[in-house]
Scaffold this motif. Structure first.
Motif, PDB file in Angstrom:
ATOM      1  N   HIS A  78     -22.393  85.796  52.029  1.00  0.00           N
ATOM      2  CA  HIS A  78     -23.575  86.468  51.496  1.00  0.00           C
ATOM      3  C   HIS A  78     -24.253  85.572  50.467  1.00  0.00           C
ATOM      4  O   HIS A  78     -23.592  84.954  49.627  1.00  0.00           O
TER       5      HIS A  78
ATOM      6  N   ARG B  11     -23.719  86.313  58.635  1.00  0.00           N
ATOM      7  CA  ARG B  11     -24.006  86.097  57.220  1.00  0.00           C
ATOM      8  C   ARG B  11     -25.298  86.819  56.832  1.00  0.00           C
ATOM      9  O   ARG B  11     -26.169  87.044  57.682  1.00  0.00           O
ATOM     10  N   THR B  12     -25.413  87.176  55.570  1.00  0.00           N
ATOM     11  CA  THR B  12     -26.574  87.919  55.089  1.00  0.00           C
ATOM     12  C   THR B  12     -27.219  87.198  53.916  1.00  0.00           C
ATOM     13  O   THR B  12     -26.551  86.446  53.176  1.00  0.00           O
TER      14      THR B  12
END
Length: 264
Positions: A250, A221-222
């Motif tokens: 995200h 995940r970012t």
């Protein structure tokens, strides 16, 4: 020949039994001053001998506390405390300066005399918050932005700092304005503001410009963080966003008043 009158005998008796004369008082005061001066000299000389010349107050052992990565032996070797020297002559400030200079992993150190025979070295080591890749090694960066050690193996749960600053466009302008060291410090600020649950799972922190800092978590995940400003508000927004959208891939908290998530 007539003897002394009654008045004369009374006057002589009064003089013989009265207070001492001023001359005798001065002699007594002088004698007292001389005695006190001699006593002070003897005490001072004796005290100096006890501190510097006797075997009673000499360094016999050196203790080290507070180390985590460094070993007590490393600290003692660099400190070079003169074992056998008088305790009073140990240069504590010089030892502190030498330790900080030769062992940059040390953030602070306190050198204390533990009378009658010990010297204590109380150490606080720097804690890495980011890692910079240097070939096959890693440079540890602490919460003040200080690059203090190079290690061959990355410590666990410390995100890697990736400086991906472009030499063209707006990113280049950001680099010219702030410089690389300032951008590293901004990344350190972001790392310090991350929620603890996120910081533990962080894999990398990317810096593209002053206001374009992002995060990659271990599960892929970012997080788009933006600049280091309003870090507390961004941390709260990210925590709430992750709870509200646990399957999102995200998260964008660059504007903490309008956070967003996407992907699933």
């Amino acid at each position: 020949m007539a003897g002394p009158t009654t008045a004369e005998r009374g006057k002589r008796q009064q003089e013989s039994s009265g207070p001492p004369s001023a001359r005798r008082l001065r002699r007594r005061r002088l004698r007292t001053i001389v005695i006190l001066a001699v006593a002070a000299l003897l005490l001072g000389g004796g005290g100096t001998w006890v501190l510097y010349g006797s075997a009673w107050l000499r360094v016999e052992h050196v203790s080290v506390s507070g180390t985590r990565v460094l070993t007590p032996a490393e600290v003692r070797d660099v400190a070079a405390v003169p074992v056998g020297a008088p305790m009073i002559s140990v240069d504590t400030h010089g030892i502190e300066a030498r330790l900080r200079q030769k062992l940059p992993r040390i953030d602070t150190v306190d050198v204390v005399r533990a009378w009658p025979h010990g010297i204590g070295l109380k150490v606080i080591e720097r804690t890495p918050v980011l890692l910079l890749r240097d070939g096959g090694n890693f440079v540890e960066v602490d919460g003040k932005g200080v690059r203090f050690a190079t290690v061959s193996q990355a410590p666990k749960n410390i995100p890697a700092l990736e400086l991906s600053v472009s030499r063209t466009g707006s990113a280049a302008a950001s680099l010219r304005r702030f410089g690389m060291d300032r951008l590293v410090r901004e990344a350190v600020r972001v790392a310090g503001d991350l929620p603890s649950s996120v910081a533990r799972g962080a894999r990398a922190l990317q810096v593209r410009s002053y206001d374009d800092i992002s995060l990659t978590l271990g599960d892929g995940r970012t997080v788009a963080w933006g600049s280091s400003e309003s870090g507390g508000a961004k941390a709260r927004a990210l925590t709430a966003l992750m709870k509200a959208a646990p399957r999102a891939r995200h998260f964008d908290v660059s504007v903490p008043t309008a956070p967003a998530s996407s992907g699933s």
